[in-house]
Design a protein around this motif. Structure first.
Motif, PDB file in Angstrom:
ATOM      1  N   GLN A  84     -10.886 -31.964  11.842  1.00  0.00           N
ATOM      2  CA  GLN A  84     -11.158 -31.315  13.121  1.00  0.00           C
ATOM      3  C   GLN A  84     -12.479 -30.562  12.984  1.00  0.00           C
ATOM      4  O   GLN A  84     -12.736 -29.896  11.990  1.00  0.00           O
ATOM      5  N   LEU A  85     -13.316 -30.670  14.008  1.00  0.00           N
ATOM      6  CA  LEU A  85     -14.632 -30.045  13.951  1.00  0.00           C
ATOM      7  C   LEU A  85     -14.521 -28.540  14.167  1.00  0.00           C
ATOM      8  O   LEU A  85     -13.862 -28.081  15.118  1.00  0.00           O
ATOM      9  N   TRP A  86     -15.153 -27.779  13.297  1.00  0.00           N
ATOM     10  CA  TRP A  86     -15.228 -26.324  13.455  1.00  0.00           C
ATOM     11  C   TRP A  86     -16.164 -26.005  14.609  1.00  0.00           C
ATOM     12  O   TRP A  86     -17.230 -26.617  14.749  1.00  0.00           O
ATOM     13  N   GLU A 100     -13.440 -19.438   4.211  1.00  0.00           N
ATOM     14  CA  GLU A 100     -12.911 -20.782   3.988  1.00  0.00           C
ATOM     15  C   GLU A 100     -12.513 -21.466   5.296  1.00  0.00           C
ATOM     16  O   GLU A 100     -12.261 -22.678   5.322  1.00  0.00           O
ATOM     17  N   TRP A 101     -12.437 -20.698   6.397  1.00  0.00           N
ATOM     18  CA  TRP A 101     -12.135 -21.287   7.695  1.00  0.00           C
ATOM     19  C   TRP A 101     -13.387 -21.852   8.373  1.00  0.00           C
ATOM     20  O   TRP A 101     -13.267 -22.573   9.370  1.00  0.00           O
ATOM     21  N   ASN A 102     -14.551 -21.497   7.884  1.00  0.00           N
ATOM     22  CA  ASN A 102     -15.796 -21.825   8.581  1.00  0.00           C
ATOM     23  C   ASN A 102     -16.322 -23.203   8.191  1.00  0.00           C
ATOM     24  O   ASN A 102     -17.452 -23.374   7.730  1.00  0.00           O
ATOM     25  N   ASN A 106      -9.437 -30.633   7.507  1.00  0.00           N
ATOM     26  CA  ASN A 106      -8.328 -31.574   7.644  1.00  0.00           C
ATOM     27  C   ASN A 106      -7.010 -30.820   7.472  1.00  0.00           C
ATOM     28  O   ASN A 106      -6.998 -29.621   7.182  1.00  0.00           O
ATOM     29  N   LEU A 107      -5.903 -31.533   7.629  1.00  0.00           N
ATOM     30  CA  LEU A 107      -4.598 -30.878   7.598  1.00  0.00           C
ATOM     31  C   LEU A 107      -4.283 -30.318   6.213  1.00  0.00           C
ATOM     32  O   LEU A 107      -3.716 -29.225   6.094  1.00  0.00           O
ATOM     33  N   VAL A 108      -4.648 -31.029   5.168  1.00  0.00           N
ATOM     34  CA  VAL A 108      -4.369 -30.563   3.810  1.00  0.00           C
ATOM     35  C   VAL A 108      -5.051 -29.217   3.560  1.00  0.00           C
ATOM     36  O   VAL A 108      -4.429 -28.264   3.064  1.00  0.00           O
ATOM     37  N   ASP A 116      -5.770 -20.448  10.911  1.00  0.00           N
ATOM     38  CA  ASP A 116      -5.207 -20.193  12.236  1.00  0.00           C
ATOM     39  C   ASP A 116      -5.849 -21.042  13.331  1.00  0.00           C
ATOM     40  O   ASP A 116      -5.156 -21.564  14.213  1.00  0.00           O
ATOM     41  N   TRP A 117      -7.185 -21.166  13.317  1.00  0.00           N
ATOM     42  CA  TRP A 117      -7.830 -21.885  14.433  1.00  0.00           C
ATOM     43  C   TRP A 117      -7.442 -23.363  14.451  1.00  0.00           C
ATOM     44  O   TRP A 117      -7.330 -23.963  15.523  1.00  0.00           O
ATOM     45  N   TYR A 118      -7.212 -23.933  13.274  1.00  0.00           N
ATOM     46  CA  TYR A 118      -6.834 -25.343  13.211  1.00  0.00           C
ATOM     47  C   TYR A 118      -5.495 -25.568  13.905  1.00  0.00           C
ATOM     48  O   TYR A 118      -5.363 -26.469  14.741  1.00  0.00           O
ATOM     49  N   PHE A 119      -4.525 -24.737  13.579  1.00  0.00           N
ATOM     50  CA  PHE A 119      -3.196 -24.922  14.165  1.00  0.00           C
ATOM     51  C   PHE A 119      -3.148 -24.484  15.623  1.00  0.00           C
ATOM     52  O   PHE A 119      -2.325 -24.965  16.393  1.00  0.00           O
TER      53      PHE A 119
END
Length: 259
Positions: A84-86, A100-102, A106-108, A116-119
């Motif tokens: 997923q694109l940040w 590490e969120w920036n 991927n899901l792993v 948080d932003w991914y989910f």
């Protein structure tokens, strides 16, 4: 009410309060409690009678459920090259920076980094009906005080050790209402070695910092499932060697229980 639930629960499972387990928390200068379900003897062990049914925010543990929903609804992919694109927004977790969120994720990596932003992508990519039924009213919650927060599972979507242990058991056995391949994939992400699966979550609730570790231990014929929560005041600094002490508590308790 908690004592009524405990009485009813004891009619189904073999429950044993082991207050002497408090020693291992106190000797490590940590306030906390543990709940264990030993499937080999079909018994539940805990050092506090209130702990199994005490509700606190699900926090990052809920991301395991979100991952399963996202896979089921084809929002997430298991392939590591499916990212997923940040969006370029630098985010924090309770005012703590999370570099590490920036990144594209991927899901792993999202599960590993508790991103948080991914989910939260599920909010816009699921139908309103699916999001309401599978996320906002998920069966993993035992109490929902307010689900209008952006990350409500960190604030007001509450659950307890008993529920989380039964969730882990169903995940391990492939009995959750999701594709068995998806359940196995999520389970695989939790193993830190061949005998131990771990998932941690941290949140703030009612003036306390709560660190919550759930896991599966596979040294015996059948799994041993556990949940450990530790508590400290928001005004109290985290011990420098907290992780070492926390892991020592689990190890000491498992040793004394001959796991």
């Amino acid at each position: 009410m908690k004592y009524v639930l405990l009485f009813l629960f004891s009619g189904i499972f073999n429950l044993q309060a082991q207050s002497y387990l408090d020693y291992y928390f106190k000797s490590n200068n940590i306030d906390g409690a543990i709940v264990i379900y030993n499937q080999n003897k079909d018994e539940w062990l805990f050092n506090s009678e209130l702990e199994p049914f005490s509700n606190t925010p699900a926090a990052a543990h809920f991301q395991l459920w979100q991952a399963l929903v996202g896979l089921e609804e084809k929002v997430f992919k298991t392939e590591v090259n499916k990212k997923q694109l940040w969006d370029g927004v630098k985010r924090s977790f309770f005012d703590e920076r999370r570099p590490e969120w920036n990144n594209d994720t991927n899901l792993v990596d999202a599960l590993k980094n508790k991103n948080d932003w991914y989910f939260d992508l599920l909010k816009n990519k699921l139908s309103e009906k699916s999001y309401l039924e599978n996320i906002k009213n998920a069966s993993l919650f035992k109490e929902i005080k307010n689900n209008e927060f952006l990350y409500f599972w960190n604030y007001a979507g509450l659950t307890n050790p008993n529920t989380m242990i039964l969730f882990l058991k169903d995940l391990y056995e492939g009995n959750l209402p999701f594709n068995k391949k998806h359940q196995q994939f999520i389970l695989n992400q939790l193993f830190i070695n061949e005998n131990l699966a771990i998932h941690t979550a941290e949140t703030s609730y009612l003036g306390q910092k709560i660190d919550w570790t759930i896991g599966i231990y596979l040294k015996q014929d059948k799994p041993v499932y556990f949940s450990m929560r530790t508590y400290r005041s928001l005004e109290t600094e985290k011990l420098e060697d907290y992780e070492k002490r926390k892991n020592l508590i689990i190890s000491q308790i498992f040793d004394v229980l001959n796991f």
